[in-house]
Design a protein around this motif. Sequence first.
Motif, PDB file in Angstrom:
ATOM      1  N   ASP A  12     -22.278 -26.138 -39.295  1.00 52.96           N
ATOM      2  CA  ASP A  12     -22.163 -26.005 -37.839  1.00 52.96           C
ATOM      3  C   ASP A  12     -21.644 -24.635 -37.403  1.00 52.96           C
ATOM      4  OD1 ASP A  12     -19.574 -26.292 -38.669  1.00 52.96           O
ATOM      5  OD2 ASP A  12     -19.033 -27.797 -37.180  1.00 52.96           O
ATOM      6  N   TRP A  13     -21.974 -23.599 -38.161  1.00 54.25           N
ATOM      7  CA  TRP A  13     -21.622 -22.234 -37.781  1.00 54.25           C
ATOM      8  C   TRP A  13     -22.878 -21.388 -37.888  1.00 54.25           C
ATOM      9  CZ3 TRP A  13     -20.194 -24.512 -42.338  1.00 54.25           C
ATOM     10  CH2 TRP A  13     -20.735 -23.977 -43.496  1.00 54.25           C
ATOM     11  N   ASN A  14     -22.801 -20.212 -37.295  1.00 52.48           N
ATOM     12  CA  ASN A  14     -23.915 -19.279 -37.331  1.00 52.48           C
ATOM     13  C   ASN A  14     -23.377 -17.952 -37.850  1.00 52.48           C
ATOM     14  OD1 ASN A  14     -25.605 -17.055 -36.411  1.00 52.48           O
ATOM     15  ND2 ASN A  14     -26.746 -18.593 -35.253  1.00 52.48           N
ATOM     16  N   VAL A  15     -23.805 -17.564 -39.031  1.00 49.18           N
ATOM     17  CA  VAL A  15     -23.264 -16.360 -39.664  1.00 49.18           C
ATOM     18  C   VAL A  15     -23.532 -15.118 -38.815  1.00 49.18           C
ATOM     19  CG1 VAL A  15     -25.241 -15.822 -41.156  1.00 49.18           C
ATOM     20  CG2 VAL A  15     -22.941 -15.203 -41.884  1.00 49.18           C
ATOM     21  N   ASP A  16     -24.654 -15.085 -38.112  1.00 47.62           N
ATOM     22  CA  ASP A  16     -24.936 -13.930 -37.252  1.00 47.62           C
ATOM     23  C   ASP A  16     -23.928 -13.839 -36.108  1.00 47.62           C
ATOM     24  OD1 ASP A  16     -27.139 -13.031 -38.750  1.00 47.62           O
ATOM     25  OD2 ASP A  16     -28.466 -14.457 -37.727  1.00 47.62           O
ATOM     26  N   VAL A  42     -20.789 -14.951 -36.315  1.00 47.67           N
ATOM     27  CA  VAL A  42     -19.539 -14.531 -36.959  1.00 47.67           C
ATOM     28  C   VAL A  42     -19.550 -13.015 -37.134  1.00 47.67           C
ATOM     29  CG1 VAL A  42     -18.152 -14.673 -39.067  1.00 47.67           C
ATOM     30  CG2 VAL A  42     -19.200 -16.745 -38.121  1.00 47.67           C
ATOM     31  N   ILE A  43     -20.664 -12.483 -37.642  1.00 46.57           N
ATOM     32  CA  ILE A  43     -20.784 -11.036 -37.824  1.00 46.57           C
ATOM     33  C   ILE A  43     -20.725 -10.344 -36.471  1.00 46.57           C
ATOM     34  CG2 ILE A  43     -22.351  -9.187 -38.553  1.00 46.57           C
ATOM     35  CD1 ILE A  43     -23.285 -11.157 -40.801  1.00 46.57           C
ATOM     36  N   GLY A  44     -21.366 -10.921 -35.465  1.00 48.28           N
ATOM     37  CA  GLY A  44     -21.338 -10.347 -34.116  1.00 48.28           C
ATOM     38  C   GLY A  44     -19.931 -10.263 -33.560  1.00 48.28           C
ATOM     39  N   GLN A  45     -19.128 -11.280 -33.797  1.00 50.28           N
ATOM     40  CA  GLN A  45     -17.736 -11.251 -33.356  1.00 50.28           C
ATOM     41  C   GLN A  45     -16.969 -10.138 -34.064  1.00 50.28           C
ATOM     42  OE1 GLN A  45     -16.045 -13.204 -30.943  1.00 50.28           O
ATOM     43  NE2 GLN A  45     -18.158 -13.642 -30.387  1.00 50.28           N
ATOM     44  N   CYS A  46     -17.216  -9.983 -35.356  1.00 46.15           N
ATOM     45  CA  CYS A  46     -16.559  -8.908 -36.102  1.00 46.15           C
ATOM     46  C   CYS A  46     -17.003  -7.543 -35.586  1.00 46.15           C
ATOM     47  CB  CYS A  46     -16.849  -9.043 -37.594  1.00 46.15           C
ATOM     48  SG  CYS A  46     -16.017 -10.452 -38.370  1.00 46.15           S
ATOM     49  N   GLN A  47     -18.270  -7.419 -35.218  1.00 53.58           N
ATOM     50  CA  GLN A  47     -18.756  -6.147 -34.674  1.00 53.58           C
ATOM     51  C   GLN A  47     -18.090  -5.823 -33.338  1.00 53.58           C
ATOM     52  OE1 GLN A  47     -22.974  -6.994 -34.883  1.00 53.58           O
ATOM     53  NE2 GLN A  47     -23.204  -5.706 -36.694  1.00 53.58           N
ATOM     54  N   LYS A  48     -17.805  -6.842 -32.531  1.00 54.93           N
ATOM     55  CA  LYS A  48     -17.075  -6.609 -31.277  1.00 54.93           C
ATOM     56  C   LYS A  48     -15.687  -6.046 -31.570  1.00 54.93           C
ATOM     57  CE  LYS A  48     -19.173 -10.225 -28.444  1.00 54.93           C
ATOM     58  NZ  LYS A  48     -18.920 -11.481 -27.715  1.00 54.93           N
ATOM     59  N   ILE A  49     -15.029  -6.620 -32.571  1.00 55.14           N
ATOM     60  CA  ILE A  49     -13.705  -6.137 -32.953  1.00 55.14           C
ATOM     61  C   ILE A  49     -13.806  -4.703 -33.458  1.00 55.14           C
ATOM     62  CG2 ILE A  49     -11.721  -6.512 -34.470  1.00 55.14           C
ATOM     63  CD1 ILE A  49     -12.587  -9.492 -34.596  1.00 55.14           C
ATOM     64  N   TYR A  50     -14.824  -4.435 -34.282  1.00 56.78           N
ATOM     65  CA  TYR A  50     -15.059  -3.090 -34.826  1.00 56.78           C
ATOM     66  C   TYR A  50     -15.219  -2.076 -33.699  1.00 56.78           C
ATOM     67  CZ  TYR A  50     -17.908   0.728 -36.676  1.00 56.78           C
ATOM     68  OH  TYR A  50     -18.435   1.962 -36.968  1.00 56.78           O
ATOM     69  N   HIS A  51     -16.019  -2.422 -32.700  1.00 59.03           N
ATOM     70  CA  HIS A  51     -16.218  -1.497 -31.577  1.00 59.03           C
ATOM     71  C   HIS A  51     -14.924  -1.282 -30.801  1.00 59.03           C
ATOM     72  CE1 HIS A  51     -20.438  -0.894 -32.225  1.00 59.03           C
ATOM     73  NE2 HIS A  51     -20.664  -2.197 -32.232  1.00 59.03           N
ATOM     74  N   GLY A  52     -14.116  -2.325 -30.668  1.00 54.02           N
ATOM     75  CA  GLY A  52     -12.814  -2.174 -30.024  1.00 54.02           C
ATOM     76  C   GLY A  52     -11.899  -1.249 -30.810  1.00 54.02           C
TER      77      GLY A  52
END
Length: 80
Positions: A4-8, A10-20
């Motif tokens: 019940d998760w979507n790896v894309d 999860v990666i997208g959330q990490c990319q938001k943090i990276y951009h921050g």
Amino acid sequence: MIHDWNVDQVIGQCQKIYHGANDPHLTGFVNWPCKQDLYRVKFAVDEMLKNTGTFVGELEWLEEQEKEKMWKALNERTMG
């Protein structure tokens, strides 16, 4: 087990943090906590992987991922 998760996502959330963490319009006061969050995710994933068994085909898959990463780096180097 229900997947019940979507790896894309999860990666997208990490990319938001990276951009921050890398936003030049923000100060280190804002950037640094973002980088700390990335470290927290890394430490958590490292711990989970350490405590997970090795599966059939895993080493070959990892080798393929490393090859792709290397080719991408080489291509960026020759193109850039």
